[in-house]
Design an enzyme around this catalytic site. Structure first.
Site, PDB file in Angstrom:
ATOM      1  N   VAL A  80      86.102  27.091   8.268  1.00  0.00           N
ATOM      2  CA  VAL A  80      86.080  28.506   7.900  1.00  0.00           C
ATOM      3  C   VAL A  80      84.796  28.782   7.129  1.00  0.00           C
ATOM      4  O   VAL A  80      84.494  28.094   6.151  1.00  0.00           O
ATOM      5  CB  VAL A  80      87.309  28.892   7.045  1.00  0.00           C
ATOM      6  N   ASP A  82     105.963  29.074   8.093  1.00  0.00           N
ATOM      7  CA  ASP A  82     105.284  28.205   7.117  1.00  0.00           C
ATOM      8  C   ASP A  82     104.951  28.960   5.837  1.00  0.00           C
ATOM      9  O   ASP A  82     103.852  28.836   5.292  1.00  0.00           O
ATOM     10  CB  ASP A  82     104.021  27.610   7.728  1.00  0.00           C
TER      11      ASP A  82
END
EC number: 2.7.11.17
Length: 558
Positions: free
Chosen positions: A28, A136
Protein backbone atom coordinates in the site's frame (compact mmCIF):
# COMPACT_ATOMS: atom_id res chain seq x y z
CA UNK A 1 -17.55 6.56 -8.78
CA UNK A 2 -15.23 3.56 -8.73
CA UNK A 3 -14.48 2.22 -12.18
CA UNK A 4 -12.54 -0.71 -13.58
CA UNK A 5 -10.14 -0.04 -16.43
CA UNK A 6 -7.85 -2.46 -18.18
CA UNK A 7 -6.53 -0.14 -20.88
CA UNK A 8 -5.44 2.86 -18.80
CA UNK A 9 -2.15 2.60 -17.02
CA UNK A 10 -2.25 3.53 -13.35
CA UNK A 11 0.81 5.76 -13.71
CA UNK A 12 -0.97 7.87 -16.32
CA UNK A 13 -3.48 9.04 -13.73
CA UNK A 14 -1.64 8.76 -10.41
CA UNK A 15 1.75 9.57 -8.95
CA UNK A 16 3.07 7.15 -6.33
CA UNK A 17 4.77 8.18 -3.10
CA UNK A 18 5.90 6.47 0.11
CA UNK A 19 4.94 3.00 1.27
CA UNK A 20 2.24 2.81 3.93
CA UNK A 21 2.05 -0.94 4.48
CA UNK A 22 2.85 -4.32 3.01
CA UNK A 23 1.28 -7.77 2.70
CA UNK A 24 2.36 -11.10 1.25
CA UNK A 25 1.35 -10.20 -2.33
CA UNK A 26 0.57 -6.50 -2.06
CA UNK A 27 1.91 -3.16 -0.96
CA UNK A 28 0.00 0.00 0.00
CA UNK A 29 1.46 3.34 -1.07
CA UNK A 30 0.28 6.93 -0.89
CA UNK A 31 -0.63 8.31 -4.28
CA UNK A 32 -1.91 11.57 -5.75
CA UNK A 33 -4.33 11.89 -8.64
CA UNK A 34 -2.64 14.13 -11.18
CA UNK A 35 -5.77 15.93 -12.34
CA UNK A 36 -7.02 16.91 -8.88
CA UNK A 37 -3.96 16.59 -6.54
CA UNK A 38 -6.25 14.57 -4.24
CA UNK A 39 -4.40 12.08 -2.02
CA UNK A 40 -5.35 8.40 -1.90
CA UNK A 41 -3.98 5.06 -0.72
CA UNK A 42 -3.16 2.63 -3.53
CA UNK A 43 -3.22 -1.09 -2.77
CA UNK A 44 -0.92 -2.62 -5.40
CA UNK A 45 -1.38 -6.36 -5.90
CA UNK A 46 1.21 -8.42 -7.73
CA UNK A 47 -1.15 -10.56 -9.80
CA UNK A 48 1.71 -12.64 -11.22
CA UNK A 49 1.98 -14.34 -7.83
CA UNK A 50 -1.74 -15.01 -7.41
CA UNK A 51 -3.42 -18.36 -7.88
CA UNK A 52 -6.70 -18.67 -9.77
CA UNK A 53 -8.51 -18.70 -6.43
CA UNK A 54 -6.66 -15.56 -5.31
CA UNK A 55 -7.68 -13.84 -8.54
CA UNK A 56 -11.30 -14.64 -7.74
CA UNK A 57 -10.89 -13.19 -4.24
CA UNK A 58 -9.37 -10.00 -5.67
CA UNK A 59 -12.27 -9.60 -8.10
CA UNK A 60 -14.71 -10.22 -5.24
CA UNK A 61 -13.05 -7.59 -3.03
CA UNK A 62 -13.12 -4.97 -5.80
CA UNK A 63 -16.74 -5.79 -6.68
CA UNK A 64 -17.83 -5.49 -3.05
CA UNK A 65 -15.91 -2.29 -2.35
CA UNK A 66 -17.43 -0.59 -5.40
CA UNK A 67 -20.89 -1.10 -3.87
CA UNK A 68 -20.11 0.54 -0.55
CA UNK A 69 -20.34 4.31 -0.12
CA UNK A 70 -20.65 5.34 3.52
CA UNK A 71 -18.83 7.88 5.75
CA UNK A 72 -17.82 5.07 8.13
CA UNK A 73 -16.32 2.83 5.44
CA UNK A 74 -12.99 3.25 3.66
CA UNK A 75 -14.15 3.92 0.11
CA UNK A 76 -12.79 2.46 -3.10
CA UNK A 77 -12.36 5.17 -5.75
CA UNK A 78 -10.67 3.30 -8.57
CA UNK A 79 -9.82 -0.24 -9.68
CA UNK A 80 -7.22 -0.54 -12.43
CA UNK A 81 -5.82 -3.71 -13.99
CA UNK A 82 -2.46 -3.78 -15.72
CA UNK A 83 -0.21 -6.54 -16.94
CA UNK A 84 1.06 -8.20 -13.77
CA UNK A 85 -0.48 -5.73 -11.32
CA UNK A 86 -3.87 -4.61 -10.05
CA UNK A 87 -4.39 -1.24 -8.35
CA UNK A 88 -7.16 -0.54 -5.84
CA UNK A 89 -7.34 3.17 -5.00
CA UNK A 90 -8.90 3.84 -1.58
CA UNK A 91 -9.50 6.77 0.76
CA UNK A 92 -6.28 7.83 2.46
CA UNK A 93 -7.03 7.46 6.17
CA UNK A 94 -4.39 9.08 8.36
CA UNK A 95 -5.74 8.76 11.90
CA UNK A 96 -4.39 5.28 12.61
CA UNK A 97 -6.24 2.57 14.53
CA UNK A 98 -9.19 3.50 16.73
CA UNK A 99 -7.85 1.45 19.65
CA UNK A 100 -4.48 3.22 19.52
CA UNK A 101 -6.21 6.61 19.55
CA UNK A 102 -8.27 5.70 22.61
CA UNK A 103 -5.21 4.96 24.77
CA UNK A 104 -3.74 8.35 23.84
CA UNK A 105 -6.81 10.24 25.06
CA UNK A 106 -6.85 12.12 28.36
CA UNK A 107 -10.49 11.23 28.89
CA UNK A 108 -12.40 8.09 27.89
CA UNK A 109 -15.82 7.06 29.13
CA UNK A 110 -18.61 4.59 28.50
CA UNK A 111 -20.29 7.29 26.42
CA UNK A 112 -17.19 7.43 24.21
CA UNK A 113 -17.37 3.66 23.77
CA UNK A 114 -21.02 4.07 22.78
CA UNK A 115 -20.06 6.66 20.16
CA UNK A 116 -17.42 4.29 18.77
CA UNK A 117 -19.71 1.27 18.50
CA UNK A 118 -22.43 3.50 17.03
CA UNK A 119 -20.18 4.32 14.07
CA UNK A 120 -19.09 0.70 13.72
CA UNK A 121 -22.72 -0.43 13.69
CA UNK A 122 -23.55 2.21 11.08
CA UNK A 123 -20.91 0.73 8.78
CA UNK A 124 -22.07 -2.82 9.46
CA UNK A 125 -25.71 -1.89 8.88
CA UNK A 126 -24.75 -0.33 5.53
CA UNK A 127 -22.92 -3.41 4.28
CA UNK A 128 -25.70 -5.70 5.50
CA UNK A 129 -28.25 -3.60 3.60
CA UNK A 130 -26.17 -4.36 0.51
CA UNK A 131 -26.12 -8.09 1.40
CA UNK A 132 -22.42 -8.03 2.25
CA UNK A 133 -20.86 -9.79 5.26
CA UNK A 134 -17.42 -8.51 6.34
CA UNK A 135 -16.31 -11.66 8.24
CA UNK A 136 -13.21 -10.01 9.73
CA UNK A 137 -14.36 -7.26 12.07
CA UNK A 138 -11.54 -6.63 14.56
CA UNK A 139 -9.57 -3.67 16.00
CA UNK A 140 -6.96 -3.72 13.21
CA UNK A 141 -9.71 -2.94 10.69
CA UNK A 142 -11.19 0.00 12.59
CA UNK A 143 -9.39 3.17 11.51
CA UNK A 144 -9.80 6.91 12.01
CA UNK A 145 -10.22 9.24 9.04
CA UNK A 146 -7.67 11.72 10.42
CA UNK A 147 -5.83 12.72 13.57
CA UNK A 148 -8.35 15.49 14.25
CA UNK A 149 -10.43 15.22 17.41
CA UNK A 150 -13.74 13.56 16.66
CA UNK A 151 -12.57 12.04 13.38
CA UNK A 152 -14.89 9.42 11.91
CA UNK A 153 -14.30 5.72 12.52
CA UNK A 154 -13.90 3.86 9.23
CA UNK A 155 -14.25 0.14 8.59
CA UNK A 156 -11.46 -1.20 6.36
CA UNK A 157 -10.21 -4.38 4.67
CA UNK A 158 -12.91 -6.25 2.78
CA UNK A 159 -10.52 -9.00 1.70
CA UNK A 160 -12.65 -11.67 3.41
CA UNK A 161 -16.03 -10.07 2.70
CA UNK A 162 -18.68 -12.15 0.91
CA UNK A 163 -21.95 -11.56 -0.92
CA UNK A 164 -25.03 -13.23 0.55
CA UNK A 165 -28.67 -13.68 -0.43
CA UNK A 166 -30.62 -11.54 2.03
CA UNK A 167 -31.02 -13.26 5.39
CA UNK A 168 -30.25 -16.67 3.94
CA UNK A 169 -27.64 -18.71 5.80
CA UNK A 170 -25.03 -20.85 4.01
CA UNK A 171 -21.57 -22.31 4.57
CA UNK A 172 -19.05 -19.89 3.07
CA UNK A 173 -15.93 -21.46 4.55
CA UNK A 174 -13.93 -21.08 7.72
CA UNK A 175 -12.77 -17.47 7.76
CA UNK A 176 -11.98 -14.75 10.27
CA UNK A 177 -9.76 -14.07 13.27
CA UNK A 178 -9.86 -16.56 16.19
CA UNK A 179 -10.95 -14.30 19.04
CA UNK A 180 -13.75 -12.78 16.95
CA UNK A 181 -15.16 -15.93 15.31
CA UNK A 182 -18.81 -16.72 16.02
CA UNK A 183 -20.09 -20.03 17.42
CA UNK A 184 -21.82 -20.94 14.15
CA UNK A 185 -18.59 -20.58 12.16
CA UNK A 186 -16.72 -22.74 14.69
CA UNK A 187 -19.48 -25.35 14.49
CA UNK A 188 -19.25 -25.16 10.68
CA UNK A 189 -22.94 -24.38 10.53
CA UNK A 190 -24.50 -22.22 7.80
CA UNK A 191 -23.95 -18.56 8.63
CA UNK A 192 -24.61 -15.03 7.40
CA UNK A 193 -24.88 -11.45 8.63
CA UNK A 194 -25.09 -12.32 12.37
CA UNK A 195 -21.37 -13.27 12.39
CA UNK A 196 -20.52 -9.56 12.07
CA UNK A 197 -22.76 -8.70 15.03
CA UNK A 198 -20.99 -11.31 17.17
CA UNK A 199 -17.66 -9.67 16.33
CA UNK A 200 -19.17 -6.28 17.22
CA UNK A 201 -20.08 -7.72 20.62
CA UNK A 202 -16.48 -8.80 21.19
CA UNK A 203 -15.25 -5.35 20.14
CA UNK A 204 -17.74 -3.58 22.41
CA UNK A 205 -16.67 -5.75 25.36
CA UNK A 206 -13.05 -4.73 24.74
CA UNK A 207 -14.01 -1.06 24.34
CA UNK A 208 -15.52 -1.10 27.83
CA UNK A 209 -12.84 -2.93 29.85
CA UNK A 210 -9.76 -3.24 27.63
CA UNK A 211 -9.62 -7.05 27.37
CA UNK A 212 -11.65 -9.59 25.34
CA UNK A 213 -14.54 -11.74 26.56
CA UNK A 214 -12.98 -14.97 25.27
CA UNK A 215 -9.28 -15.74 25.68
CA UNK A 216 -6.95 -18.67 26.11
CA UNK A 217 -3.43 -19.51 25.01
CA UNK A 218 -4.77 -22.80 23.63
CA UNK A 219 -6.84 -22.13 20.51
CA UNK A 220 -8.90 -25.28 21.03
CA UNK A 221 -9.93 -24.07 24.51
CA UNK A 222 -10.65 -20.61 23.11
CA UNK A 223 -13.00 -22.11 20.55
CA UNK A 224 -14.74 -24.18 23.24
CA UNK A 225 -15.36 -20.96 25.22
CA UNK A 226 -16.82 -19.22 22.19
CA UNK A 227 -19.10 -22.11 21.23
CA UNK A 228 -20.40 -22.24 24.81
CA UNK A 229 -20.77 -18.45 25.03
CA UNK A 230 -18.67 -18.67 28.19
CA UNK A 231 -18.05 -15.04 29.12
CA UNK A 232 -18.96 -12.99 32.17
CA UNK A 233 -18.78 -9.49 33.65
CA UNK A 234 -16.26 -9.84 36.51
CA UNK A 235 -15.78 -7.38 39.36
CA UNK A 236 -14.54 -4.81 39.93
CA UNK A 237 -14.13 -3.45 36.39
CA UNK A 238 -17.66 -4.32 35.28
CA UNK A 239 -19.31 -2.94 38.43
CA UNK A 240 -19.08 0.58 36.99
CA UNK A 241 -20.55 -0.36 33.59
CA UNK A 242 -24.24 0.43 33.16
CA UNK A 243 -26.77 -2.42 32.87
CA UNK A 244 -27.81 -1.11 29.46
CA UNK A 245 -24.29 -1.63 28.07
CA UNK A 246 -24.20 -5.19 29.41
CA UNK A 247 -27.64 -5.81 27.93
CA UNK A 248 -26.44 -4.81 24.46
CA UNK A 249 -23.39 -7.06 24.76
CA UNK A 250 -25.61 -9.97 25.81
CA UNK A 251 -27.83 -9.44 22.77
CA UNK A 252 -24.80 -9.30 20.48
CA UNK A 253 -23.12 -12.36 22.03
CA UNK A 254 -26.19 -14.56 21.78
CA UNK A 255 -25.15 -18.07 20.70
CA UNK A 256 -28.18 -18.63 18.48
CA UNK A 257 -27.66 -16.39 15.42
CA UNK A 258 -31.41 -16.33 14.73
CA UNK A 259 -31.96 -14.66 18.12
CA UNK A 260 -28.94 -12.35 17.89
CA UNK A 261 -29.67 -8.64 17.60
CA UNK A 262 -29.29 -7.12 14.11
CA UNK A 263 -27.25 -4.03 13.24
CA UNK A 264 -30.42 -2.02 12.65
CA UNK A 265 -31.88 -3.10 15.99
CA UNK A 266 -28.60 -2.39 17.81
CA UNK A 267 -28.58 1.15 16.43
CA UNK A 268 -31.97 1.66 18.11
CA UNK A 269 -30.77 0.32 21.47
CA UNK A 270 -31.05 3.05 24.17
CA UNK A 271 -27.38 2.73 25.13
CA UNK A 272 -26.45 3.61 21.53
CA UNK A 273 -29.07 6.11 20.40
CA UNK A 274 -29.59 7.82 23.78
CA UNK A 275 -26.04 7.70 25.10
CA UNK A 276 -26.10 11.25 26.52
CA UNK A 277 -28.64 10.14 29.12
CA UNK A 278 -28.04 6.37 29.34
CA UNK A 279 -24.28 5.81 29.07
CA UNK A 280 -21.99 6.70 31.97
CA UNK A 281 -19.67 9.71 31.59
CA UNK A 282 -17.18 8.49 34.21
CA UNK A 283 -13.55 8.36 33.05
CA UNK A 284 -12.39 4.74 32.73
CA UNK A 285 -8.66 4.87 33.48
CA UNK A 286 -8.39 1.12 34.13
CA UNK A 287 -9.91 0.44 30.73
CA UNK A 288 -7.33 2.68 29.06
CA UNK A 289 -4.47 0.94 30.85
CA UNK A 290 -5.77 -2.55 30.00
CA UNK A 291 -6.39 -1.52 26.41
CA UNK A 292 -2.82 -0.25 26.12
CA UNK A 293 -1.55 -3.70 27.10
CA UNK A 294 -4.03 -5.37 24.76
CA UNK A 295 -2.78 -3.18 21.89
CA UNK A 296 0.85 -3.96 22.65
CA UNK A 297 0.14 -7.68 22.56
CA UNK A 298 -1.66 -7.35 19.21
CA UNK A 299 1.29 -5.44 17.76
CA UNK A 300 3.73 -8.09 18.95
CA UNK A 301 1.78 -10.83 17.18
CA UNK A 302 1.67 -8.72 14.03
CA UNK A 303 5.42 -8.10 14.19
CA UNK A 304 6.09 -11.82 14.54
CA UNK A 305 3.93 -12.67 11.53
CA UNK A 306 5.60 -9.96 9.46
CA UNK A 307 9.01 -11.24 10.48
CA UNK A 308 8.03 -14.73 9.39
CA UNK A 309 7.41 -13.39 5.89
CA UNK A 310 10.77 -11.61 5.93
CA UNK A 311 12.45 -14.78 7.18
CA UNK A 312 10.93 -16.77 4.33
CA UNK A 313 12.48 -14.33 1.91
CA UNK A 314 15.86 -14.98 3.55
CA UNK A 315 15.41 -18.76 3.53
CA UNK A 316 12.18 -20.22 2.22
CA UNK A 317 12.91 -23.61 3.71
CA UNK A 318 13.41 -22.32 7.25
CA UNK A 319 10.20 -20.47 8.09
CA UNK A 320 8.93 -22.07 11.28
CA UNK A 321 7.52 -20.07 14.18
CA UNK A 322 8.42 -21.63 17.53
CA UNK A 323 5.85 -20.61 20.11
CA UNK A 324 7.00 -22.76 23.02
CA UNK A 325 6.99 -21.20 26.48
CA UNK A 326 10.01 -19.19 27.59
CA UNK A 327 9.62 -20.11 31.27
CA UNK A 328 12.55 -22.00 32.68
CA UNK A 329 15.38 -20.20 30.91
CA UNK A 330 18.29 -20.64 33.27
CA UNK A 331 20.77 -18.11 34.57
CA UNK A 332 23.58 -17.44 32.12
CA UNK A 333 27.12 -16.24 32.45
CA UNK A 334 27.42 -12.75 31.02
CA UNK A 335 28.80 -9.33 31.79
CA UNK A 336 25.47 -8.31 33.30
CA UNK A 337 23.74 -9.41 36.45
CA UNK A 338 20.83 -11.74 35.78
CA UNK A 339 18.11 -12.42 38.34
CA UNK A 340 15.18 -14.72 37.64
CA UNK A 341 11.82 -14.38 39.36
CA UNK A 342 9.61 -17.45 39.95
CA UNK A 343 7.44 -18.31 37.00
CA UNK A 344 3.87 -17.08 37.37
CA UNK A 345 0.77 -18.74 36.02
CA UNK A 346 -0.30 -15.55 34.31
CA UNK A 347 -0.87 -16.06 30.61
CA UNK A 348 -0.24 -12.50 29.52
CA UNK A 349 2.67 -11.18 31.55
CA UNK A 350 4.14 -9.76 28.41
CA UNK A 351 3.86 -6.00 28.16
CA UNK A 352 2.92 -3.08 30.35
CA UNK A 353 2.18 0.58 29.61
CA UNK A 354 4.87 3.23 29.73
CA UNK A 355 4.45 5.53 32.72
CA UNK A 356 7.24 8.08 32.26
CA UNK A 357 9.39 9.41 29.44
CA UNK A 358 12.66 7.65 28.81
CA UNK A 359 15.52 9.05 30.92
CA UNK A 360 18.17 11.33 29.52
CA UNK A 361 20.98 9.90 31.63
CA UNK A 362 23.40 7.04 30.95
CA UNK A 363 26.05 5.40 33.11
CA UNK A 364 29.75 4.70 33.24
CA UNK A 365 29.10 1.21 34.63
CA UNK A 366 25.63 0.20 33.50
CA UNK A 367 23.94 -2.89 34.82
CA UNK A 368 21.28 -4.98 33.15
CA UNK A 369 18.96 -7.36 34.99
CA UNK A 370 16.78 -9.90 33.19
CA UNK A 371 13.59 -10.96 34.98
CA UNK A 372 11.42 -13.71 33.51
CA UNK A 373 7.65 -14.04 33.88
CA UNK A 374 6.97 -11.30 36.40
CA UNK A 375 3.33 -11.17 37.40
CA UNK A 376 1.38 -8.65 35.39
CA UNK A 377 -2.16 -9.32 36.47
CA UNK A 378 -3.88 -8.30 33.26
CA UNK A 379 -6.43 -10.49 31.54
CA UNK A 380 -5.03 -11.71 28.27
CA UNK A 381 -6.14 -12.66 24.81
CA UNK A 382 -5.32 -15.73 22.83
CA UNK A 383 -1.94 -16.07 21.17
CA UNK A 384 -3.71 -16.03 17.83
CA UNK A 385 -5.81 -12.98 18.56
CA UNK A 386 -4.95 -10.99 15.46
CA UNK A 387 -4.24 -13.68 12.87
CA UNK A 388 -6.80 -13.76 10.08
CA UNK A 389 -7.74 -17.17 8.71
CA UNK A 390 -9.61 -18.10 5.55
CA UNK A 391 -10.09 -21.70 4.54
CA UNK A 392 -12.93 -22.38 2.18
CA UNK A 393 -11.85 -26.02 1.93
CA UNK A 394 -13.14 -26.63 5.45
CA UNK A 395 -9.72 -27.17 6.97
CA UNK A 396 -9.76 -24.24 9.34
CA UNK A 397 -10.15 -26.00 12.65
CA UNK A 398 -7.42 -27.11 14.98
CA UNK A 399 -7.71 -30.87 15.63
CA UNK A 400 -9.04 -31.94 19.00
CA UNK A 401 -6.57 -31.43 21.79
CA UNK A 402 -4.08 -29.62 19.60
CA UNK A 403 -2.93 -26.13 20.51
CA UNK A 404 -2.72 -23.29 18.02
CA UNK A 405 0.91 -23.04 19.01
CA UNK A 406 1.53 -26.38 17.31
CA UNK A 407 0.46 -24.94 13.98
CA UNK A 408 2.87 -23.32 11.57
CA UNK A 409 2.55 -20.62 8.98
CA UNK A 410 2.14 -21.88 5.42
CA UNK A 411 5.40 -22.15 3.55
CA UNK A 412 6.68 -23.72 0.38
CA UNK A 413 9.06 -26.01 2.24
CA UNK A 414 9.21 -26.20 6.01
CA UNK A 415 11.79 -27.98 8.08
CA UNK A 416 11.04 -29.93 11.27
CA UNK A 417 10.74 -27.82 14.40
CA UNK A 418 14.04 -27.35 16.26
CA UNK A 419 14.50 -29.51 19.33
CA UNK A 420 13.44 -28.09 22.68
CA UNK A 421 17.07 -28.01 23.83
CA UNK A 422 18.36 -26.11 20.80
CA UNK A 423 15.38 -23.78 20.95
CA UNK A 424 16.09 -22.93 24.60
CA UNK A 425 19.74 -22.27 23.76
CA UNK A 426 18.72 -20.02 20.89
CA UNK A 427 16.41 -18.04 23.15
CA UNK A 428 19.19 -17.54 25.69
CA UNK A 429 21.42 -16.37 22.86
CA UNK A 430 18.86 -13.79 21.73
CA UNK A 431 18.33 -12.49 25.28
CA UNK A 432 22.08 -12.14 25.74
CA UNK A 433 22.67 -10.24 22.49
CA UNK A 434 19.74 -7.93 23.33
CA UNK A 435 21.31 -7.31 26.72
CA UNK A 436 24.65 -6.47 25.06
CA UNK A 437 22.96 -4.02 22.71
CA UNK A 438 21.32 -2.18 25.60
CA UNK A 439 24.65 -2.04 27.42
CA UNK A 440 26.24 -0.46 24.35
CA UNK A 441 23.58 2.24 24.45
CA UNK A 442 23.99 2.80 28.19
CA UNK A 443 27.75 3.13 27.65
CA UNK A 444 27.27 5.57 24.78
CA UNK A 445 29.38 3.20 22.65
CA UNK A 446 28.21 3.85 19.09
CA UNK A 447 30.91 1.61 17.63
CA UNK A 448 29.72 -1.38 19.65
CA UNK A 449 26.13 -0.49 18.81
CA UNK A 450 26.77 -0.49 15.05
CA UNK A 451 28.43 -3.91 15.26
CA UNK A 452 25.23 -5.39 16.68
CA UNK A 453 22.78 -3.57 14.39
CA UNK A 454 22.13 -4.00 10.69
CA UNK A 455 23.15 -0.86 8.74
CA UNK A 456 19.61 -0.70 7.39
CA UNK A 457 17.99 -1.02 10.84
CA UNK A 458 14.36 0.11 10.75
CA UNK A 459 12.61 1.39 13.85
CA UNK A 460 9.44 2.88 15.23
CA UNK A 461 10.25 4.83 18.38
CA UNK A 462 8.84 7.81 20.28
CA UNK A 463 11.69 10.11 19.24
CA UNK A 464 10.75 9.63 15.57
CA UNK A 465 7.23 10.89 16.33
CA UNK A 466 5.49 7.93 14.73
CA UNK A 467 7.66 7.81 11.62
CA UNK A 468 9.57 4.77 10.39
CA UNK A 469 13.31 5.48 10.67
CA UNK A 470 15.80 3.59 8.52
CA UNK A 471 19.58 3.50 8.97
CA UNK A 472 21.94 4.61 11.73
CA UNK A 473 22.17 8.40 11.31
CA UNK A 474 19.10 9.11 13.44
CA UNK A 475 20.55 7.10 16.34
CA UNK A 476 24.08 8.46 15.88
CA UNK A 477 22.87 11.96 16.74
CA UNK A 478 21.84 10.84 20.24
CA UNK A 479 25.04 8.89 20.80
CA UNK A 480 27.21 11.88 19.88
CA UNK A 481 25.22 14.58 21.64
CA UNK A 482 23.81 12.86 24.70
CA UNK A 483 24.64 9.27 25.50
CA UNK A 484 28.43 9.53 25.35
CA UNK A 485 28.53 12.72 27.46
CA UNK A 486 26.68 11.52 30.53
CA UNK A 487 28.27 9.79 33.51
CA UNK A 488 25.44 9.38 36.01
CA UNK A 489 24.58 5.86 37.19
CA UNK A 490 21.96 3.84 35.37
CA UNK A 491 20.53 0.35 35.82
CA UNK A 492 18.37 -1.45 33.28
CA UNK A 493 16.04 -4.35 34.06
CA UNK A 494 14.61 -6.49 31.26
CA UNK A 495 11.28 -7.94 32.42
CA UNK A 496 9.57 -10.97 30.90
CA UNK A 497 11.70 -11.49 27.79
CA UNK A 498 9.63 -13.53 25.34
CA UNK A 499 11.62 -14.95 22.44
CA UNK A 500 10.02 -16.41 19.32
CA UNK A 501 12.47 -18.43 17.23
CA UNK A 502 11.76 -18.09 13.51
CA UNK A 503 13.65 -20.76 11.61
CA UNK A 504 17.41 -21.05 11.97
CA UNK A 505 18.41 -17.47 11.26
CA UNK A 506 15.72 -15.18 12.67
CA UNK A 507 14.10 -14.44 16.01
CA UNK A 508 11.88 -11.87 17.66
CA UNK A 509 12.13 -10.76 21.29
CA UNK A 510 9.60 -8.71 23.24
CA UNK A 511 10.18 -7.40 26.74
CA UNK A 512 9.44 -4.65 29.24
CA UNK A 513 12.38 -2.40 29.97
CA UNK A 514 12.73 -0.66 33.33
CA UNK A 515 15.46 1.96 33.60
CA UNK A 516 16.61 3.38 36.94
CA UNK A 517 18.50 6.65 36.67
CA UNK A 518 19.33 9.89 38.46
CA UNK A 519 17.47 12.98 37.25
CA UNK A 520 18.81 16.52 36.95
CA UNK A 521 18.03 17.23 40.62
CA UNK A 522 19.92 14.17 41.78
CA UNK A 523 16.80 12.15 42.58
CA UNK A 524 16.45 8.46 41.62
CA UNK A 525 13.83 7.80 38.96
CA UNK A 526 12.42 4.83 37.04
CA UNK A 527 11.03 4.81 33.51
CA UNK A 528 9.37 2.02 31.57
CA UNK A 529 9.02 1.10 27.91
CA UNK A 530 7.75 -1.89 25.96
CA UNK A 531 10.12 -3.00 23.23
CA UNK A 532 10.23 -5.53 20.41
CA UNK A 533 13.37 -6.40 18.44
CA UNK A 534 13.72 -8.54 15.36
CA UNK A 535 17.06 -10.31 14.93
CA UNK A 536 18.55 -11.90 11.81
CA UNK A 537 21.70 -14.00 11.70
CA UNK A 538 24.13 -13.42 8.84
CA UNK A 539 27.42 -15.29 8.55
CA UNK A 540 26.96 -16.63 12.07
CA UNK A 541 26.44 -13.15 13.57
CA UNK A 542 23.17 -11.84 15.02
CA UNK A 543 22.12 -8.37 13.83
CA UNK A 544 19.18 -6.26 15.01
CA UNK A 545 17.16 -5.51 11.85
CA UNK A 546 14.01 -3.94 13.34
CA UNK A 547 13.06 -2.27 16.61
CA UNK A 548 9.74 -1.04 18.04
CA UNK A 549 9.40 0.93 21.27
CA UNK A 550 6.47 2.51 23.11
CA UNK A 551 6.53 5.60 25.28
CA UNK A 552 6.73 9.38 25.07
CA UNK A 553 9.45 11.21 23.09
CA UNK A 554 12.58 11.72 25.15
CA UNK A 555 16.04 10.27 24.63
CA UNK A 556 16.16 7.02 22.66
CA UNK A 557 16.53 3.77 24.52
CA UNK A 558 17.25 1.59 21.54
Amino acid sequence: MATTATCTRFTDDYQLFEELGKGAFSVVRRCVKKTSTQEYAAKIINTKKLSARDHQKLEREARICRLLKHPNIVRLHDSISEEGFHYLVFDLVTGGELFEDIVAREYYSEADASHCIHQILESVNHIHQHDIVHRDLKPENLLLASKCKGAAVKLADFGLAIEVQGEQQAWFGFAGTPGYLSPEVLRKDPYGKPVDIWACGVILYILLVGYPPFWDEDQHKLYQQIKAGAYDFPSPEWDTVTPEAKNLINQMLTINPAKRITADQALKHPWVCQRSTVASMMHRQETVECLRKFNARRKLKGAILTTMLVSRNFSAAKSLLNKKSDGGVKKRKSSSSVHLMPQSNNKNSLVSPAQEPAPLQTAMEPQTTVVHNATDGIKGSTESCNTTTEDEDLKGRVPEGRSSRDRTAPSAGMQPQPSLCSSAMRKQEIIKITEQLIEAINNGDFEAYTKICDPGLTSFEPEALGNLVEGMDFHKFYFENLLSKNSKPIHTTILNPHVHVIGEDAACIAYIRLTQYIDGQGRPRTSQSEETRVWHRRDGKWLNVHYHCSGAPAAPLQ
